[in-house]
Design a protein around this motif. Sequence first.
Motif, PDB file in Angstrom:
ATOM      1  N   VAL A 219       0.843  -1.213   0.000  1.00 54.59           N
ATOM      2  CA  VAL A 219       0.000   0.000   0.000  1.00 54.59           C
ATOM      3  C   VAL A 219       0.867   1.248   0.000  1.00 54.59           C
ATOM      4  CG1 VAL A 219      -1.748   1.292   1.279  1.00 54.59           C
ATOM      5  CG2 VAL A 219      -1.861  -1.195   1.185  1.00 54.59           C
ATOM      6  N   PHE A 220       1.994   1.175   0.705  1.00 52.56           N
ATOM      7  CA  PHE A 220       2.921   2.313   0.733  1.00 52.56           C
ATOM      8  C   PHE A 220       3.432   2.582  -0.680  1.00 52.56           C
ATOM      9  CE2 PHE A 220       6.953   4.480   1.385  1.00 52.56           C
ATOM     10  CZ  PHE A 220       6.651   5.383   2.391  1.00 52.56           C
ATOM     11  N   ASN A 221       3.793   1.493  -1.428  1.00 58.69           N
ATOM     12  CA  ASN A 221       4.264   1.637  -2.805  1.00 58.69           C
ATOM     13  C   ASN A 221       3.173   2.188  -3.707  1.00 58.69           C
ATOM     14  OD1 ASN A 221       6.982   1.000  -2.896  1.00 58.69           O
ATOM     15  ND2 ASN A 221       6.595  -1.208  -2.837  1.00 58.69           N
ATOM     16  N   THR A 222       1.935   1.781  -3.476  1.00 61.18           N
ATOM     17  CA  THR A 222       0.811   2.288  -4.270  1.00 61.18           C
ATOM     18  C   THR A 222       0.685   3.800  -4.118  1.00 61.18           C
ATOM     19  OG1 THR A 222      -0.390   0.206  -4.003  1.00 61.18           O
ATOM     20  CG2 THR A 222      -1.683   2.141  -4.643  1.00 61.18           C
ATOM     21  N   ILE A 223       0.819   4.273  -2.872  1.00 62.90           N
ATOM     22  CA  ILE A 223       0.744   5.717  -2.594  1.00 62.90           C
ATOM     23  C   ILE A 223       1.896   6.442  -3.286  1.00 62.90           C
ATOM     24  CG2 ILE A 223       0.895   7.480  -0.767  1.00 62.90           C
ATOM     25  CD1 ILE A 223      -0.392   5.400   1.111  1.00 62.90           C
ATOM     26  N   GLN A 224       3.101   5.856  -3.166  1.00 60.56           N
ATOM     27  CA  GLN A 224       4.292   6.468  -3.778  1.00 60.56           C
ATOM     28  C   GLN A 224       4.137   6.559  -5.294  1.00 60.56           C
ATOM     29  OE1 GLN A 224       7.969   7.348  -2.564  1.00 60.56           O
ATOM     30  NE2 GLN A 224       7.244   8.381  -4.415  1.00 60.56           N
ATOM     31  N   THR A 225       3.696   5.495  -5.928  1.00 60.23           N
ATOM     32  CA  THR A 225       3.538   5.449  -7.387  1.00 60.23           C
ATOM     33  C   THR A 225       2.484   6.438  -7.848  1.00 60.23           C
ATOM     34  OG1 THR A 225       4.144   3.104  -7.393  1.00 60.23           O
ATOM     35  CG2 THR A 225       3.004   3.950  -9.354  1.00 60.23           C
ATOM     36  N   SER A 226       1.374   6.528  -7.095  1.00 55.00           N
ATOM     37  CA  SER A 226       0.289   7.440  -7.484  1.00 55.00           C
ATOM     38  C   SER A 226       0.743   8.891  -7.426  1.00 55.00           C
ATOM     39  CB  SER A 226      -0.910   7.232  -6.554  1.00 55.00           C
ATOM     40  OG  SER A 226      -1.944   8.122  -6.875  1.00 55.00           O
ATOM     41  N   ILE A 227       1.460   9.240  -6.386  1.00 55.83           N
ATOM     42  CA  ILE A 227       1.941  10.622  -6.254  1.00 55.83           C
ATOM     43  C   ILE A 227       2.878  10.977  -7.394  1.00 55.83           C
ATOM     44  CG2 ILE A 227       3.387  12.148  -4.846  1.00 55.83           C
ATOM     45  CD1 ILE A 227       2.220  10.765  -2.367  1.00 55.83           C
ATOM     46  N   THR A 228       3.817  10.053  -7.721  1.00 53.67           N
ATOM     47  CA  THR A 228       4.784  10.301  -8.798  1.00 53.67           C
ATOM     48  C   THR A 228       4.085  10.438 -10.137  1.00 53.67           C
ATOM     49  OG1 THR A 228       6.509   9.095  -7.603  1.00 53.67           O
ATOM     50  CG2 THR A 228       6.827   9.406  -9.967  1.00 53.67           C
TER      51      THR A 228
END
Length: 664
Positions: A219-228
């Motif tokens: 979920v942390f990676n999902t947030i990171q990818t979405s922001i980028t």
Amino acid sequence: MRISTIKIKGYKSFGPKETTISLQDKLAGFIGLNSSGKTSALETLRKLFGASLMEREIIRSDFHIGKDENPEDIAERELSIEVRIDFPTDDDDSVPHFFQDMVVGGEDEAPYLRIRLEASWRKSDLIPQGEIEVKTYFIKAAEDEAEDADTKKIFPSHLRSLIQIHYVPAIRKPGEQLKYASGSILHRLLKKIKWNEEFKEEFDTKISEINEAFKGLSVFNTIQTSITSFWQKFHKDERYSETALSFGGSELDTILKKLEISFSPTGTHKPFGIDELGEGYRSLFYLTLVCSLLDVEEKISEEEDGETIGITRPLLTILAIEEPENHIAPQLLGRVIKILQSISEKENSQVLLSSHTPAIIKRLEPEQILHFRITEDYETDVNQIKLPEKTDEAYKYVKEAVRNYPEIYFARLVVIGEGDSEEVIFNRLMDVMDVDFDDNIITFAPLGHRFVNHIWKLLNALHIPYITLLDLDTEREGAGWGRVKYALQQLLGIGVKRNELLKLKGDNILSTQRLEEMHTRDLVKTSKTLQGWLGRLKEYDVFYSAPLDLDFLMLTHYPEFYKAVIPKGGGPQIPDKTKKPKEFEKKMNKAVQATLKSEDATGETYSDEEKELMIWYNYHFLGRGKPATHIQVLSSMSDEEIRENLPPVFTKIFERISSILQTH
């Protein structure tokens, strides 16, 4: 080393004539009413030794403007702030830093240091606030020597850090001192820590591990990818195109800025932050931070065998506290003062505090107190508390008296009586006479005993007006003429002019011998002369409850009311004057002897009615509590009933109170 004297001229409420503040102890209390100059005096030390330019800045409003001056008419102004620093005789750690700039007053005197800030302001057409020039000097001349251009040496900035001041304002904001920002207490504390390279490397590794662990969460990676992804859609610049979500970077300073303090247990099952504490605890925690800084500096110095003194640790730390009583429960103030006292006893610390509450003042030694007041010209006047010599019998009495009645320091007028009866009666009479003691800052103090002259000296030194009501005690041992003699002698002792106080008819002056023999005069034959001297003493605000004391005075003016307040079946059991004259005579004679405190007393200067009332005096005031009786009687009387037969001495006293209040 310690500051022993502060000299202020032309700064805010301090006028063009230099004011000297002598600090007798390493803990000193500045007391006085609001806006009397206490805060300004503390501020002067910040102007000299403040850690930042902002603290040391001199601005236009710092320069004194006189009561009758128009600011627009002033073209230039000067101010100066000087401190004298004395050095210990048994410790030379501080001496080498200042040795070449010390001065010596005399052959057998210890050397000392003079540091002075001089500032000038001039009106300018180009600069709206005017031109201000500020310089700080070592003064290379002793205090009793003349000064010239050669006696001034510029004070080097690098020496300023050897003398530091911590100013605790009246409004405490400990949160600001818990920030890792330059000048804050937390910043200074953490700067004492020596971060070695091994620790920094390990710290950076741990932070990196934490950030990597979070990246492993889907979920942390999902947030990171979405922001980028959305960031890159908003702009096409190759710079800043990549984002990384982490915990504030891995730099130590970055992490330190996020340090917080919490308090528990709280009763809410979660720790409290500093902003969640009440005002009182926030105020106490501000003091805690300051104390911790001093403690840490001392402990680090001990660990390093004192080698940091004058290098990373100041030679003198001044703790200046505005109103330590703010928001703190009275029962905790004793603890606060004890802690401040212990800080002042440290070799490199000095504590100055300002206050306008008796709760603080009563916890200080009178010798530690400096009294501030505003003169009629709206200028600050500073005076020390004057006590009798320690070898004098009166020293202990006066010291305890002013400690128990610290309200006198803040009074516009002090009314001095002999005991609790006077206080009860004055509290009632101020309603009758429509003079509110609290509203007019009038203090009653039952200090009119045999050391009253020392209380007069104390109040004279502080320029606080006073009115004294004493007992005449006619026919008691040493009283009557003895009381008048005592008052005259004590007035002479406090500086009243002999040719005015002891003036007789025909411009003659009462001789020293006749004054010494005054107590031997016959009361019956000289009653008119006695009244004349009582009138003379009224001119000096010394009044008497005559012919005996205040209790008897009230009884003779309101006899029926005092006779009425007896319990059922109580009273003095007086024999019938007509049916049992001998028993009545015997009862009265015993009452006269008891009242006048002598088996030989006859009451010859008293009327028959007065001697009969001594039976009631004996019952009410020798057999029961005086204040309780007066409270009971006065509460049963209306204002009009009291006013109808008010003893003339009270009329005179309240007229004098009104007169003094109009001029002060």
